[in-house]
Design an enzyme around this catalytic site. Structure first.
Site, PDB file in Angstrom:
ATOM      1  N   ASP A 112     -24.331 -25.106 -17.337  1.00  0.00           N
ATOM      2  CA  ASP A 112     -23.852 -26.018 -16.309  1.00  0.00           C
ATOM      3  C   ASP A 112     -23.703 -25.199 -15.025  1.00  0.00           C
ATOM      4  O   ASP A 112     -23.550 -23.974 -15.068  1.00  0.00           O
ATOM      5  CB  ASP A 112     -22.514 -26.628 -16.749  1.00  0.00           C
ATOM      6  N   ASP A 146     -21.619 -26.182 -11.702  1.00  0.00           N
ATOM      7  CA  ASP A 146     -20.296 -26.175 -11.075  1.00  0.00           C
ATOM      8  C   ASP A 146     -19.214 -25.945 -12.136  1.00  0.00           C
ATOM      9  O   ASP A 146     -19.124 -26.693 -13.101  1.00  0.00           O
ATOM     10  CB  ASP A 146     -20.038 -27.492 -10.350  1.00  0.00           C
TER      11      ASP A 146
END
Length: 170
Positions: A11, A13
């Protein structure tokens, strides 16, 4: 048939970069502690490194698709400048509550917790989900991993390299 390569789905953020709320400008690019070292460690372990990121800010009209792509390219370059290789980036700009008509979708297959980005990467890069892992900071990341048949690991912040080192030692 040759088995696919193992991958690390990451991922963006809250994992690779600090989640400052819809980051899209160069001044908002802040690598998490240990991010480059973690990606280098994954590279050295033979894993293909793939970013999979929901980017509803595009659908919400907060920034353009081009700004998102430029920001992702900047992140990949910042990591590369520190010897860390990202092999691919998949970003989902869709959201059910968007303001930009082209990016409004009730439940896009790429939007985590749906596994679309992971499944596309598996096919497009010849990856083996059974030998791959996902590192995310949200329940939606873990659910996308589960639906794609990939082991999911929840990162709650801190030093990403220490987290990855512990994962790979188990």
């Amino acid at each position: 048939m040759t088995p696919g390569r193992p991958a690390a789905f990451l991922d963006r953020d809250g994992v690779l970069i600090e989640d400052v709320g819809y980051p899209h400008r160069p001044d908002q690019l802040r690598l998490m502690p240990g991010a480059a070292a973690a990606v280098r460690r994954l590279n050295a372990a033979g894993l293909v490194c793939v970013i999979v990121t929901n980017q509803s800010g595009v659908a919400r009209g907060m920034f353009s698709l081009e700004q998102m792509q430029a920001f992702n390219a900047l992140l990949v370059q910042a990591l590369a400048d520190d010897g860390a290789r990202i092999d691919a980036v998949y970003a989902c700009p869709y959201h059910s509550e968007g303001a930009v008509a082209a990016f409004i979708h009730p439940d896009h297959p790429d939007r985590k917790p749906n596994p679309g980005m992971i499944l596309r990467a598996v096919v497009e890069h010849g990856l083996d989900p059974d030998r791959s892992l996902m590192i995310g900071d949200q329940p939606s990341d873990m659910e996308a991993a589960r639906r794609a048949g990939v082991l999911g690991f929840r990162f709650d912040g801190g030093d990403l390299d220490r987290f990855v080192a512990d994962l790979l030692s188990d």
